[in-house]
Design a protein around this motif. Structure first.
Motif, PDB file in Angstrom:
ATOM      1  N   LEU A   1       0.794  -1.228   0.000  1.00 41.77           N
ATOM      2  CA  LEU A   1       0.000   0.000   0.000  1.00 41.77           C
ATOM      3  C   LEU A   1       0.833   1.289   0.000  1.00 41.77           C
ATOM      4  O   LEU A   1       0.488   2.230  -0.720  1.00 41.77           O
ATOM      5  CB  LEU A   1      -0.971  -0.011   1.181  1.00 41.77           C
ATOM      6  N   PRO A   2       1.933   1.375   0.794  1.00 43.49           N
ATOM      7  CA  PRO A   2       2.686   2.633   0.780  1.00 43.49           C
ATOM      8  C   PRO A   2       3.225   3.012  -0.598  1.00 43.49           C
ATOM      9  O   PRO A   2       3.388   4.198  -0.894  1.00 43.49           O
ATOM     10  CB  PRO A   2       3.839   2.363   1.764  1.00 43.49           C
ATOM     11  N   PHE A   3       3.500   2.040  -1.467  1.00 44.35           N
ATOM     12  CA  PHE A   3       4.032   2.340  -2.793  1.00 44.35           C
ATOM     13  C   PHE A   3       2.993   2.993  -3.705  1.00 44.35           C
ATOM     14  O   PHE A   3       3.352   3.591  -4.717  1.00 44.35           O
ATOM     15  CB  PHE A   3       4.549   1.063  -3.461  1.00 44.35           C
ATOM     16  N   LEU A   4       1.722   2.883  -3.350  1.00 45.34           N
ATOM     17  CA  LEU A   4       0.688   3.471  -4.201  1.00 45.34           C
ATOM     18  C   LEU A   4       0.603   4.982  -4.049  1.00 45.34           C
ATOM     19  O   LEU A   4      -0.056   5.656  -4.853  1.00 45.34           O
ATOM     20  CB  LEU A   4      -0.665   2.825  -3.903  1.00 45.34           C
TER      21      LEU A   4
ATOM     22  N   LEU B   1      11.064  -1.162 -10.799  1.00 50.05           N
ATOM     23  CA  LEU B   1      10.743  -2.255  -9.896  1.00 50.05           C
ATOM     24  C   LEU B   1      10.708  -1.742  -8.460  1.00 50.05           C
ATOM     25  O   LEU B   1      11.622  -1.048  -8.008  1.00 50.05           O
ATOM     26  CB  LEU B   1      11.791  -3.369 -10.022  1.00 50.05           C
ATOM     27  N   ALA B   2       9.638  -2.067  -7.747  1.00 50.60           N
ATOM     28  CA  ALA B   2       9.471  -1.619  -6.360  1.00 50.60           C
ATOM     29  C   ALA B   2       9.624  -2.820  -5.427  1.00 50.60           C
ATOM     30  O   ALA B   2       8.685  -3.602  -5.262  1.00 50.60           O
ATOM     31  CB  ALA B   2       8.099  -0.975  -6.177  1.00 50.60           C
ATOM     32  N   PRO B   3      10.793  -3.008  -4.833  1.00 49.99           N
ATOM     33  CA  PRO B   3      11.009  -4.177  -3.977  1.00 49.99           C
ATOM     34  C   PRO B   3      10.305  -4.033  -2.633  1.00 49.99           C
ATOM     35  O   PRO B   3      10.404  -2.994  -1.975  1.00 49.99           O
ATOM     36  CB  PRO B   3      12.528  -4.210  -3.808  1.00 49.99           C
ATOM     37  N   LEU B   4       9.588  -5.055  -2.221  1.00 51.86           N
ATOM     38  CA  LEU B   4       8.986  -5.065  -0.900  1.00 51.86           C
ATOM     39  C   LEU B   4      10.046  -5.420   0.136  1.00 51.86           C
ATOM     40  O   LEU B   4      11.156  -5.830  -0.195  1.00 51.86           O
ATOM     41  CB  LEU B   4       7.843  -6.083  -0.847  1.00 51.86           C
ATOM     42  N   GLU B   5       9.691  -5.263   1.397  1.00 51.26           N
ATOM     43  CA  GLU B   5      10.625  -5.626   2.458  1.00 51.26           C
ATOM     44  C   GLU B   5      10.913  -7.124   2.445  1.00 51.26           C
ATOM     45  O   GLU B   5      11.977  -7.560   2.863  1.00 51.26           O
ATOM     46  CB  GLU B   5      10.046  -5.233   3.821  1.00 51.26           C
TER      47      GLU B   5
ATOM     48  N   LEU C   1       2.627   7.510  -7.801  1.00 48.55           N
ATOM     49  CA  LEU C   1       3.155   6.419  -6.996  1.00 48.55           C
ATOM     50  C   LEU C   1       4.292   6.893  -6.112  1.00 48.55           C
ATOM     51  O   LEU C   1       4.904   7.939  -6.355  1.00 48.55           O
ATOM     52  CB  LEU C   1       3.638   5.277  -7.904  1.00 48.55           C
ATOM     53  N   CYS C   2       4.599   6.110  -5.120  1.00 47.66           N
ATOM     54  CA  CYS C   2       5.676   6.433  -4.183  1.00 47.66           C
ATOM     55  C   CYS C   2       6.680   5.286  -4.230  1.00 47.66           C
ATOM     56  O   CYS C   2       6.555   4.295  -3.510  1.00 47.66           O
ATOM     57  CB  CYS C   2       5.099   6.587  -2.777  1.00 47.66           C
TER      58      CYS C   2
END
Length: 529
Positions: free
Chosen positions: A173-176, A333-337, A355-356
């Motif tokens: 969600l934070p990446f949105l 590419l947005a890597p998750l934790e 996006l963030c």
């Protein structure tokens, strides 16, 4: 609590012990499987249990149980203490670690026990890896199975993915950023539907359609709760034309879907998804990618080789190349934790601007969520460390020498200068009284930054330590010592000048708070890297 030391191992590291650890890795997983199946973590929740009580509940003799619990404690899954006063049976006392208490207690929202035991079901097919390699693909390792057993396996898989999906949504969600979560959403290849439910909890105005094979949709629990959450069901095969009109959905999610298919099938799925995507809509692909956690991604690719007909893990570059002819703009590419990542795309490049994707930006949003008024990124060069601040502490503060990590028990301003020279970025945090609550948030902020990859994260807060109602420094700070941080001013930092360089105007208090600003501001500094 501040984060502890982390030791990272190079997956290419050579030597005997590396080989030995790989060869015995299953010892760890089998220990975890047994603990989950026995329900040990659920029994230990919430207050722990003595060895004797646990032995009686599990009907396992103390000797072998103690050896098993020792292994669990060495792997960090449970903690062990001396006998509690109210349990005078001469036995050790065990309780869950923070991770086990969060993810392995049955009934909790984030419970992952089903996912753990599903991994155990995959162990048998992995034993046939050599045969799969020789054959060039999946071999028939399972005998003809009755429909009832197939249904049972499918049900267990769906249940197993629930906890994983809920955990992943929180990371996603934070990446949105400021992308509006409204209108219609399609969860294609929905599995349990937990992914869509996670989004609906955050944005209840969304209407979500769940699409999967008829036999999967038939297993998803239907009822008033799902109806109330705006969930709609569409039995369909992803490899056939999708039964939706063009440009219908504002958000389309492909979560843990594309790794099940071949490159040819991927092209079909993406083509249908783009056709159904609204002009300003967002296509979100959540999966393993070879660029993120390459060791785990490569092993997961082998898992697909063993357990599917033609599934594989794709790289981000492959996905981006497939999207290019479809007229999509693709974000980085947005890597998750965790071990998965996001690829997000849209027909409209402006959608991606909402996006963030930068981890610093994501961290700033997280810090605001902790309750700070402001979280302002600054350059380490803008932190002003003169030589006079210690004098102000020595001759202007009634707590001088009384509080932990206040002068003289604080870094000299030259030490602070040297620390800051080794940093590039920091965040100035603005908050308010009471001091103890503010300082607690600062510790949370430091931990959050560490978990987002800023391993140098260290904080300076405001004023003397106020975590305890009565300071016990004279008796030794004990366990609280690890939570104490020096104040900005006590470590030699000019708070006023640093805030001014960050664009914040401060005024000194005169006869209490000034009329135009009837409250006190607290500032803390969080060093990042």
């Amino acid at each position: 609590m501040t984060s502890g030391p982390v030791e990272e191992h190079d997956p290419q590291e050579a030597g005997f012990q590396r080989i030995e650890d790989l060869a015995t890795a299953y010892w760890f997983s089998e220990t975890l499987f047994a603990a989950v199946e026995l329900g040990i973590f659920t029994l230990l929740h919430p207050q722990g249990m003595s060895l004797g009580d646990l032995s009686r509940r599990l009907r396992i003799k103390k000797g072998p149980l103690e050896r098993f619990l020792t292994a669990l404690s060495r792997t960090g899954l449970v903690n062990k203490t001396d006998n509690k006063m109210d349990k005078p049976d001469g036995n050790a006392f065990y309780f869950n670690s923070e991770t086990s208490g969060r993810y392995l207690v049955s009934g909790k929202q984030e419970y992952l026990g089903g996912s753990v035991l599903w991994r155990r079901e995959l162990c048998s097919p992995w034993a046939g890896l050599r045969d799969c390699l020789k054959k060039g693909g999946r071999k028939d390792y399972l005998p003809a199975t009755e429909e009832k057993e197939l249904k049972g396996r499918r049900r267990r898989y769906i249940d197993a993915m629930d906890g994983v999906a809920r955990a992943k949504v929180k990371e996603m969600l934070p990446f949105l950023g400021s992308f509006p979560l409204e209108g219609e959403m399609l969860d294609a290849g929905c599995g349990s539907g937990a992914m869509a439910e996670g989004f609906l909890e955050h944005a209840p105005s969304l209407k979500a359609t769940l699409m999967d094979l008829p036999e999967v949709i038939g297993l998803i629990r239907k009822g008033p709760s799902k109806e109330a959450q705006n969930l709609f069901f569409c039995p369909a095969n992803m490899l056939e034309p999708w039964p939706f009109e063009d440009e219908r959905f504002d958000l389309i999610i492909l979560s843990n879907v594309i790794h099940v298919y071949s490159k040819k099938e991927l092209a079909h799925i993406l083509k249908n998804a783009v056709r159904c995507l609204a002009g300003d809509g967002l296509l979100l692909i959540h999966d393993f990618f070879l660029e993120h956690r390459p060791d785990k991604a490569a092993l997961f690719d082998l898992n697909m080789f063993i357990n599917t007909m033609n599934g594989r893990v794709f790289s981000y570059s492959e996905i981006k190349k497939e999207m290019a002819p479809l007229g999509l703009s693709v974000a980085e590419l947005a890597p998750l934790e965790s071990d998965t990542a996001l690829v997000m795309a849209s027909r409209n490049p402006k959608t991606l601007q909402k996006l963030c994707l930068d981890k610093t930006s994501v961290l700033l949003n997280r810090l605001i969520d902790l309750g700070f008024r402001k979280a302002i990124p600054i350059s380490a060069r803008d932190i002003h460390v003169p030589g006079w601040t210690e004098l102000k502490c020595r001759h202007g503060c009634g707590h001088y020498g009384e509080k932990p990590l206040c002068p003289p028990d604080a870094p000299h301003y030259e030490e602070t200068k040297n620390l800051i020279r080794d940093c590039r970025r920091a965040v100035l945090l603005e908050g308010e009284p009471p001091a103890g609550e503010f300082q607690g948030k600062v510790l949370q902020a430091e931990k959050e930054a560490f978990h987002w990859g800023f391993y140098k994260a260290f904080s300076f807060w405001a004023g003397p330590c106020s975590l305890c109602h009565s300071c016990k420094k004279n008796k030794g700070c004990g366990a609280m010592r690890r939570n104490v941080r020096p104040s900005m001013e006590g470590a030699g930092i000019d708070v006023f000048e640093t805030a001014k360089r960050a664009g914040i105007k401060l005024k000194t208090l005169r006869n209490g708070a000034p009329e135009e600003s009837p409250y006190v501001k607290y500032f803390a500094l969080l060093l990042l890297d």
